[in-house]
Design a protein around this motif. Structure first.
Motif, PDB file in Angstrom:
ATOM      1  N   GLY A 112       0.687  51.981  89.402  1.00 35.36           N
ATOM      2  CA  GLY A 112       0.095  51.006  88.494  1.00 35.36           C
ATOM      3  C   GLY A 112       1.090  50.078  87.843  1.00 35.36           C
ATOM      4  N   LEU A 113       2.306  50.021  88.394  1.00 35.80           N
ATOM      5  CA  LEU A 113       3.340  49.133  87.844  1.00 35.80           C
ATOM      6  C   LEU A 113       3.217  47.766  88.510  1.00 35.80           C
ATOM      7  N   THR A 114       2.141  47.078  88.198  1.00 36.90           N
ATOM      8  CA  THR A 114       1.784  45.855  88.920  1.00 36.90           C
ATOM      9  C   THR A 114       2.749  44.705  88.673  1.00 36.90           C
ATOM     10  N   GLY A 115       3.537  44.787  87.611  1.00 40.57           N
ATOM     11  CA  GLY A 115       4.464  43.702  87.305  1.00 40.57           C
ATOM     12  C   GLY A 115       5.838  43.864  87.905  1.00 40.57           C
ATOM     13  N   THR A 116       6.065  44.966  88.617  1.00 41.74           N
ATOM     14  CA  THR A 116       7.395  45.171  89.197  1.00 41.74           C
ATOM     15  C   THR A 116       7.655  44.167  90.314  1.00 41.74           C
ATOM     16  N   ALA A 117       8.935  43.855  90.514  1.00 43.01           N
ATOM     17  CA  ALA A 117       9.293  42.811  91.472  1.00 43.01           C
ATOM     18  C   ALA A 117      10.602  43.157  92.170  1.00 43.01           C
ATOM     19  N   HIS A 118      10.890  42.364  93.186  1.00 46.65           N
ATOM     20  CA  HIS A 118      12.125  42.467  93.966  1.00 46.65           C
ATOM     21  C   HIS A 118      12.977  41.258  93.593  1.00 46.65           C
ATOM     22  N   GLU A 126      10.522  39.808  84.905  1.00 49.42           N
ATOM     23  CA  GLU A 126      10.958  40.619  83.771  1.00 49.42           C
ATOM     24  C   GLU A 126      11.179  42.077  84.149  1.00 49.42           C
ATOM     25  N   ASP A 127      10.472  42.569  85.171  1.00 45.18           N
ATOM     26  CA  ASP A 127      10.536  43.986  85.512  1.00 45.18           C
ATOM     27  C   ASP A 127      10.952  44.147  86.975  1.00 45.18           C
ATOM     28  N   LEU A 128      12.244  44.213  87.203  1.00 43.40           N
ATOM     29  CA  LEU A 128      12.782  44.302  88.558  1.00 43.40           C
ATOM     30  C   LEU A 128      12.923  45.762  88.973  1.00 43.40           C
ATOM     31  N   LEU A 129      12.137  46.173  89.957  1.00 43.37           N
ATOM     32  CA  LEU A 129      12.305  47.505  90.529  1.00 43.37           C
ATOM     33  C   LEU A 129      13.502  47.524  91.473  1.00 43.37           C
ATOM     34  N   ILE A 130      13.651  46.461  92.243  1.00 47.67           N
ATOM     35  CA  ILE A 130      14.747  46.332  93.204  1.00 47.67           C
ATOM     36  C   ILE A 130      15.703  45.268  92.678  1.00 47.67           C
ATOM     37  N   GLU A 131      16.916  45.698  92.310  1.00 48.79           N
ATOM     38  CA  GLU A 131      17.899  44.820  91.670  1.00 48.79           C
ATOM     39  C   GLU A 131      19.142  44.654  92.541  1.00 48.79           C
ATOM     40  N   PRO A 132      19.957  43.633  92.243  1.00 47.68           N
ATOM     41  CA  PRO A 132      21.239  43.520  92.964  1.00 47.68           C
ATOM     42  C   PRO A 132      22.093  44.763  92.737  1.00 47.68           C
ATOM     43  N   ALA A 134      25.395  46.979  92.231  1.00 47.66           N
ATOM     44  CA  ALA A 134      26.660  46.708  91.544  1.00 47.66           C
ATOM     45  C   ALA A 134      27.748  46.364  92.544  1.00 47.66           C
ATOM     46  N   CYS A 135      27.692  47.002  93.717  1.00 50.92           N
ATOM     47  CA  CYS A 135      28.644  46.719  94.788  1.00 50.92           C
ATOM     48  C   CYS A 135      27.856  46.541  96.068  1.00 50.92           C
ATOM     49  N   SER A 136      27.854  45.346  96.604  1.00 49.39           N
ATOM     50  CA  SER A 136      27.087  45.071  97.818  1.00 49.39           C
ATOM     51  C   SER A 136      27.496  45.999  98.951  1.00 49.39           C
ATOM     52  N   LEU A 137      26.494  46.469  99.704  1.00 51.15           N
ATOM     53  CA  LEU A 137      26.747  47.363 100.825  1.00 51.15           C
ATOM     54  C   LEU A 137      26.749  46.635 102.162  1.00 51.15           C
ATOM     55  N   ALA A 168      22.167  44.192  99.765  1.00 46.68           N
ATOM     56  CA  ALA A 168      22.773  43.933  98.460  1.00 46.68           C
ATOM     57  C   ALA A 168      21.809  44.260  97.323  1.00 46.68           C
ATOM     58  N   TYR A 169      20.693  44.953  97.652  1.00 44.50           N
ATOM     59  CA  TYR A 169      19.674  45.266  96.643  1.00 44.50           C
ATOM     60  C   TYR A 169      19.248  46.719  96.768  1.00 44.50           C
ATOM     61  N   GLY A 170      18.943  47.325  95.610  1.00 43.94           N
ATOM     62  CA  GLY A 170      18.478  48.701  95.614  1.00 43.94           C
ATOM     63  C   GLY A 170      17.623  48.995  94.394  1.00 43.94           C
ATOM     64  N   PRO A 171      16.990  50.186  94.372  1.00 43.85           N
ATOM     65  CA  PRO A 171      16.099  50.537  93.257  1.00 43.85           C
ATOM     66  C   PRO A 171      16.880  51.043  92.057  1.00 43.85           C
TER      67      PRO A 171
END
Length: 244
Positions: A112-118, A126-132, A134-137, A168-171
């Motif tokens: 039900g976290l409908t506002g989460t984003a990538h 405002e609510d990033l589940l998947i963020e940059p 810290a160290c790109s892989l 370069a992004y993860g949860p």
């Protein structure tokens, strides 16, 4: 007598196919190797992300693989394909971008976290589940620890594995909520960051931030890819036994 007959299943490859995405160019090699080495024949069809948004786009397939190549042209299409696989018990594999979007789909439609984003798709959300990260892989190899009793550990056959990445992004946020609603975060890097997720109770639902399709030279399919193929064949077998 050993049955050496090839077993066949259909596979939906969801993503925006490109010769510039190494993962995409690996797929034909992997399909050939699965057929030759494991007698697992996958009849594969590419479904562009825009087409995946259509009702029933992946219905009738024996497995769904959401491949890397994000940002996808249609986030909604990718999420729709993942949701269909999750809800309809279709074997599913998501790698790299597929992993990220599998978590996003679960967060929105189960938690039900409908506002989460990538962040790659909506960096100002405002609510990033998947963020940059810290160290790109991108271009890196790194160790992943797999939880005892998990599908991932059973498939790979070890408690630790070293895998290739191109992301370069993860949860980062809402991980406890994902767990509370039934998603198992079964693999972590040496810093404790989530790298594998799975769904207990589903016939086969596995998502990895690493890219098993990049293992080796493509002539020996990674255990994760082989496991998807076997799950697809089992799904085809079950479907064949159902009454008309």
């Amino acid at each position: 007598m050993t049955n050496t007959a090839a077993r066949t299943a259909t596979l939906a490859l969801v993503g925006d196919r490109s010769p510039n995405v190494v993962s995409h160019t690996r797929v034909p090699l992997l399909l050939d190797a699965l057929a030759e080495r494991d007698r697992l024949v996958l009849d594969a069809y590419w479904i562009p992300s825009e087409d995946a948004a259509a009702e029933g786009a992946v219905r009738g397939f024996d497995a769904v693989w959401v491949l890397p190549g994000s940002p996808y042209r249609s986030e909604a299409g990718v999420l729709a394909a993942i949701r269909a696989a999750r809800e309809e018990g279709i074997p599913f594999l998501g790698t790299c971008g597929g992993f990220q979007h599998a978590l996003l789909e679960f967060a929105r439609n189960v938690c039900g976290l409908t506002g989460t984003a990538h962040a790659e798709n909506d960096p100002d959300a405002e609510d990033l589940l998947i963020e940059p990260l810290a160290c790109s892989l991108v271009g890196h190899e790194a160790a992943v620890a797999l939880e005892p009793g998990s599908l991932a550990r059973s498939v790979i056959g070890a408690e630790r594995t070293v895998e290739r990445y191109h992301c370069a992004y993860g949860p980062s946020r809402h991980l406890d909520t994902l767990r509370a609603h039934g998603l198992r975060l079964s693999g972590h890097d040496e810093g404790g960051q989530v790298r594998v997720a799975e769904l207990p109770g589903h016939p086969f639902f596995l998502a990895t931030l690493f890219q098993p399709e990049l293992s080796g030279d493509g002539s020996r399919p990674h255990p994760v890819v082989r496991a998807l193929a076997r799950a697809a064949v089992e799904h085809a077998g079950r479907a064949a036994r159902l009454p008309a």
